[in-house]
Design a protein around this motif. Structure first.
Motif, PDB file in Angstrom:
ATOM      1  N   VAL A  27     -86.226 -42.108-144.205  1.00 59.57           N
ATOM      2  CA  VAL A  27     -85.548 -42.585-145.405  1.00 59.57           C
ATOM      3  C   VAL A  27     -85.978 -41.689-146.557  1.00 59.57           C
ATOM      4  N   VAL A  28     -85.007 -41.048-147.173  1.00 60.72           N
ATOM      5  CA  VAL A  28     -85.280 -40.093-148.245  1.00 60.72           C
ATOM      6  C   VAL A  28     -85.028 -40.770-149.587  1.00 60.72           C
ATOM      7  N   ILE A  29     -86.049 -40.783-150.417  1.00 64.01           N
ATOM      8  CA  ILE A  29     -85.915 -41.297-151.779  1.00 64.01           C
ATOM      9  C   ILE A  29     -86.293 -40.148-152.704  1.00 64.01           C
ATOM     10  N   SER A  30     -85.284 -39.480-153.199  1.00 62.24           N
ATOM     11  CA  SER A  30     -85.550 -38.351-154.083  1.00 62.24           C
ATOM     12  C   SER A  30     -85.369 -38.800-155.521  1.00 62.24           C
ATOM     13  N   GLY A  31     -86.009 -38.105-156.414  1.00 62.12           N
ATOM     14  CA  GLY A  31     -85.903 -38.472-157.812  1.00 62.12           C
ATOM     15  C   GLY A  31     -85.984 -37.251-158.703  1.00 62.12           C
ATOM     16  N   SER A  32     -85.359 -37.364-159.854  1.00 61.14           N
ATOM     17  CA  SER A  32     -85.388 -36.301-160.833  1.00 61.14           C
ATOM     18  C   SER A  32     -84.846 -36.844-162.140  1.00 61.14           C
ATOM     19  N   SER A  33     -85.289 -36.278-163.243  1.00 58.40           N
ATOM     20  CA  SER A  33     -84.712 -36.623-164.533  1.00 58.40           C
ATOM     21  C   SER A  33     -83.654 -35.598-164.938  1.00 58.40           C
ATOM     22  N   ASN A  34     -83.524 -34.537-164.139  1.00 55.43           N
ATOM     23  CA  ASN A  34     -82.554 -33.487-164.408  1.00 55.43           C
ATOM     24  C   ASN A  34     -81.215 -33.863-163.772  1.00 55.43           C
TER      25      ASN A  34
END
Length: 69
Positions: A27-34
């Motif tokens: 399970v991939v939980i990626s994050g970014s503010s960009n």
């Protein structure tokens, strides 16, 4: 090697690594503010790594030990 695979699919290296994890059942939980990175992280479902590409990435020596490798 990741860059070569990414170029073959017209994707970024990050997308290839995320896709590799998805195909392994992680399970991939990626994050970014960009906003650009957020969009890129969502574009993982329009390509699939081949069995050979999966094996090439699996064979890398990550120097780490995790259940999902």
């Amino acid at each position: 090697m990741i860059s070569e695979i990414a170029a073959a699919h017209g994707k970024s290296s990050a997308q290839v690594i995320l896709r590799w994890n998805l195909q392994k059942g992680v399970v991939v939980i990626s994050g970014s503010s960009n906003p650009d990175h957020i969009q890129e992280n969502m574009e993982l479902y329009d390509f699939e790594l081949t069995a050979e590409e999966m094996e090439r990435i699996n064979a890398l020596d990550w120097g780490e030990k995790h259940d999902w490798y």
